[in-house]
Design a protein around this motif. Structure first.
Motif, PDB file in Angstrom:
ATOM      1  N   THR A 248      36.917   7.871  63.239  1.00 48.52           N
ATOM      2  CA  THR A 248      35.616   7.912  64.270  1.00 48.52           C
ATOM      3  C   THR A 248      35.552   6.160  65.168  1.00 48.52           C
ATOM      4  O   THR A 248      35.193   6.654  66.584  1.00 48.52           O
ATOM      5  N   SER A 249      36.409   5.880  64.543  1.00 44.12           N
ATOM      6  CA  SER A 249      36.708   4.757  65.528  1.00 44.12           C
ATOM      7  C   SER A 249      38.011   5.349  66.476  1.00 44.12           C
ATOM      8  O   SER A 249      37.610   5.071  67.737  1.00 44.12           O
ATOM      9  N   GLY A 250      38.519   6.604  66.192  1.00 50.22           N
ATOM     10  CA  GLY A 250      40.021   7.434  67.193  1.00 50.22           C
ATOM     11  C   GLY A 250      38.556   7.873  67.910  1.00 50.22           C
ATOM     12  O   GLY A 250      38.859   7.610  69.414  1.00 50.22           O
ATOM     13  N   ILE A 251      38.130   8.685  67.784  1.00 45.39           N
ATOM     14  CA  ILE A 251      37.040   9.198  68.881  1.00 45.39           C
ATOM     15  C   ILE A 251      36.315   8.058  69.715  1.00 45.39           C
ATOM     16  O   ILE A 251      36.463   7.721  70.816  1.00 45.39           O
ATOM     17  N   ASN A 252      35.695   7.299  69.058  1.00 48.49           N
ATOM     18  CA  ASN A 252      35.117   6.204  69.940  1.00 48.49           C
ATOM     19  C   ASN A 252      36.273   5.158  70.896  1.00 48.49           C
ATOM     20  O   ASN A 252      35.299   5.047  72.389  1.00 48.49           O
ATOM     21  N   VAL A 253      37.497   5.684  70.529  1.00 53.34           N
ATOM     22  CA  VAL A 253      37.980   4.473  71.440  1.00 53.34           C
ATOM     23  C   VAL A 253      38.335   5.502  72.963  1.00 53.34           C
ATOM     24  O   VAL A 253      38.150   5.135  74.445  1.00 53.34           O
ATOM     25  N   LEU A 254      38.407   7.126  72.873  1.00 51.10           N
ATOM     26  CA  LEU A 254      38.216   7.871  73.071  1.00 51.10           C
ATOM     27  C   LEU A 254      37.017   7.703  73.786  1.00 51.10           C
ATOM     28  O   LEU A 254      36.911   8.245  75.952  1.00 51.10           O
ATOM     29  N   ALA A 255      35.651   7.992  73.727  1.00 55.15           N
ATOM     30  CA  ALA A 255      34.580   7.816  74.532  1.00 55.15           C
ATOM     31  C   ALA A 255      34.135   6.552  75.483  1.00 55.15           C
ATOM     32  O   ALA A 255      34.292   6.652  76.659  1.00 55.15           O
ATOM     33  N   GLY A 256      35.217   5.331  74.701  1.00 57.68           N
ATOM     34  CA  GLY A 256      35.673   4.583  76.030  1.00 57.68           C
ATOM     35  C   GLY A 256      35.555   4.459  77.044  1.00 57.68           C
ATOM     36  O   GLY A 256      36.011   4.306  78.330  1.00 57.68           O
ATOM     37  N   LEU A 257      37.177   5.635  76.807  1.00 54.70           N
ATOM     38  CA  LEU A 257      38.209   5.419  77.404  1.00 54.70           C
ATOM     39  C   LEU A 257      37.455   6.367  78.942  1.00 54.70           C
ATOM     40  O   LEU A 257      37.190   6.206  80.288  1.00 54.70           O
ATOM     41  N   TRP A 258      36.983   7.298  77.789  1.00 49.78           N
ATOM     42  CA  TRP A 258      35.957   8.716  79.765  1.00 49.78           C
ATOM     43  C   TRP A 258      35.156   7.613  79.594  1.00 49.78           C
ATOM     44  O   TRP A 258      34.839   8.062  81.243  1.00 49.78           O
ATOM     45  N   LEU A 259      34.173   6.658  79.582  1.00 49.16           N
ATOM     46  CA  LEU A 259      33.264   6.004  79.906  1.00 49.16           C
ATOM     47  C   LEU A 259      33.456   5.451  81.642  1.00 49.16           C
ATOM     48  O   LEU A 259      33.417   4.898  82.179  1.00 49.16           O
ATOM     49  N   ILE A 260      34.897   4.833  81.441  1.00 49.81           N
ATOM     50  CA  ILE A 260      35.609   4.050  81.746  1.00 49.81           C
ATOM     51  C   ILE A 260      36.468   5.281  83.152  1.00 49.81           C
ATOM     52  O   ILE A 260      35.200   4.886  84.908  1.00 49.81           O
ATOM     53  N   LEU A 261      36.334   6.443  83.168  1.00 54.64           N
ATOM     54  CA  LEU A 261      36.506   7.007  84.373  1.00 54.64           C
ATOM     55  C   LEU A 261      35.356   8.303  84.575  1.00 54.64           C
ATOM     56  O   LEU A 261      36.126   9.090  85.569  1.00 54.64           O
TER      57      LEU A 261
ATOM     58  N   VAL B 232      22.202   4.339  76.021  1.00 52.25           N
ATOM     59  CA  VAL B 232      21.358   5.845  76.213  1.00 52.25           C
ATOM     60  C   VAL B 232      19.724   4.735  77.082  1.00 52.25           C
ATOM     61  O   VAL B 232      19.118   5.340  77.754  1.00 52.25           O
ATOM     62  N   LEU B 233      19.808   3.699  77.014  1.00 58.44           N
ATOM     63  CA  LEU B 233      19.057   2.724  77.905  1.00 58.44           C
ATOM     64  C   LEU B 233      18.850   2.274  79.042  1.00 58.44           C
ATOM     65  O   LEU B 233      18.372   2.376  79.852  1.00 58.44           O
ATOM     66  N   ALA B 234      20.666   2.456  79.130  1.00 57.62           N
ATOM     67  CA  ALA B 234      20.304   1.918  80.223  1.00 57.62           C
ATOM     68  C   ALA B 234      19.614   2.388  81.581  1.00 57.62           C
ATOM     69  O   ALA B 234      19.524   2.567  82.815  1.00 57.62           O
ATOM     70  N   PRO B 235      20.207   4.047  81.403  1.00 60.34           N
ATOM     71  CA  PRO B 235      19.834   5.008  82.718  1.00 60.34           C
ATOM     72  C   PRO B 235      18.380   4.569  83.404  1.00 60.34           C
ATOM     73  O   PRO B 235      18.485   4.333  84.435  1.00 60.34           O
ATOM     74  N   PHE B 236      17.082   4.329  82.271  1.00 59.83           N
ATOM     75  CA  PHE B 236      16.666   3.422  82.602  1.00 59.83           C
ATOM     76  C   PHE B 236      15.874   2.546  82.777  1.00 59.83           C
ATOM     77  O   PHE B 236      15.210   2.400  83.635  1.00 59.83           O
ATOM     78  N   ILE B 237      16.804   1.159  82.039  1.00 59.32           N
ATOM     79  CA  ILE B 237      16.567   0.222  82.591  1.00 59.32           C
ATOM     80  C   ILE B 237      17.233   0.269  83.678  1.00 59.32           C
ATOM     81  O   ILE B 237      16.791  -1.431  84.789  1.00 59.32           O
ATOM     82  N   LEU B 238      18.509   0.348  84.400  1.00 63.48           N
ATOM     83  CA  LEU B 238      19.331   0.368  86.092  1.00 63.48           C
ATOM     84  C   LEU B 238      18.443   0.789  86.297  1.00 63.48           C
ATOM     85  O   LEU B 238      18.986   1.015  87.639  1.00 63.48           O
TER      86      LEU B 238
ATOM     87  N   TRP C  27      23.022  12.248  81.923  1.00 60.97           N
ATOM     88  CA  TRP C  27      23.826  13.068  80.975  1.00 60.97           C
ATOM     89  C   TRP C  27      24.833  12.339  80.617  1.00 60.97           C
ATOM     90  O   TRP C  27      24.815  12.067  79.323  1.00 60.97           O
ATOM     91  N   ASN C  28      25.301  11.763  80.818  1.00 66.76           N
ATOM     92  CA  ASN C  28      27.308  11.661  80.420  1.00 66.76           C
ATOM     93  C   ASN C  28      26.587   9.807  79.250  1.00 66.76           C
ATOM     94  O   ASN C  28      26.971  10.445  78.280  1.00 66.76           O
ATOM     95  N   ASP C  29      25.540   8.758  80.054  1.00 69.30           N
ATOM     96  CA  ASP C  29      25.575   7.971  79.323  1.00 69.30           C
ATOM     97  C   ASP C  29      24.551   8.270  78.184  1.00 69.30           C
ATOM     98  O   ASP C  29      24.905   7.229  76.990  1.00 69.30           O
ATOM     99  N   VAL C  30      23.470   8.691  77.731  1.00 65.10           N
ATOM    100  CA  VAL C  30      22.544   8.896  77.043  1.00 65.10           C
ATOM    101  C   VAL C  30      23.710   9.896  76.168  1.00 65.10           C
ATOM    102  O   VAL C  30      23.712   9.666  75.148  1.00 65.10           O
TER     103      VAL C  30
END
Length: 120
Positions: free
Chosen positions: A12-25, A78-84, A96-99
């Motif tokens: 679970t943490s490994g996938i979140n590492v990949l998700a975090g790296l994708w979010l940067i890219l 999930v909330l950032a697209p609406f708040i920002l 779509w990416n962030d949510v």
């Protein structure tokens, strides 16, 4: 024999590492890097998620609070697209990416934290 809870924290943490790296890219890969508020949100949050998840993956019986922090960061995504106001910035792909990533990250972070046994 490997503890199934330890394996759960690892994957679970490994996938979140990949998700975090994708979010940067993602701002560069999906073409919304020109929208600075979205860019910096994704880079900063992605870096934090990746680092916290790496600590969790490296030491499965420790750092459970980091998974809860990632859970909160998932909610933020999930909330950032609406708040920002991503829509007024022209960040349709970013929404779509962030949510989507936010939901994935918060589910996996909660799962990781919930399966952590207390250290004796």
């Amino acid at each position: 024999m490997t503890d199934p809870n330890e394996e759960t924290v690892h994957w679970t943490s490994g996938i979140n590492v990949l998700a975090g790296l994708w979010l940067i890219l993602a701002p560069f890969a999906l073409g919304y890097s020109q929208f600075e508020p979205i860019l910096w949100n994704d880079v900063i949050v992605g870096f934090a998620i990746a680092v916290f998840a790496m600590f969790r993956a490296a030491r499965p019986y420790h750092f459970a609070p980091l998974s809860w922090i990632n859970f909160v960061l998932g909610i933020w995504l999930v909330l950032a697209p609406f708040i920002l106001s991503y829509t007024t910035l022209g960040g349709g792909r970013a929404i779509w990416n962030d949510v989507t990533l936010g939901v994935i990250i918060l589910v996996l972070a909660a799962w990781s934290a919930a399966t952590t046994k207390p250290v004796a």
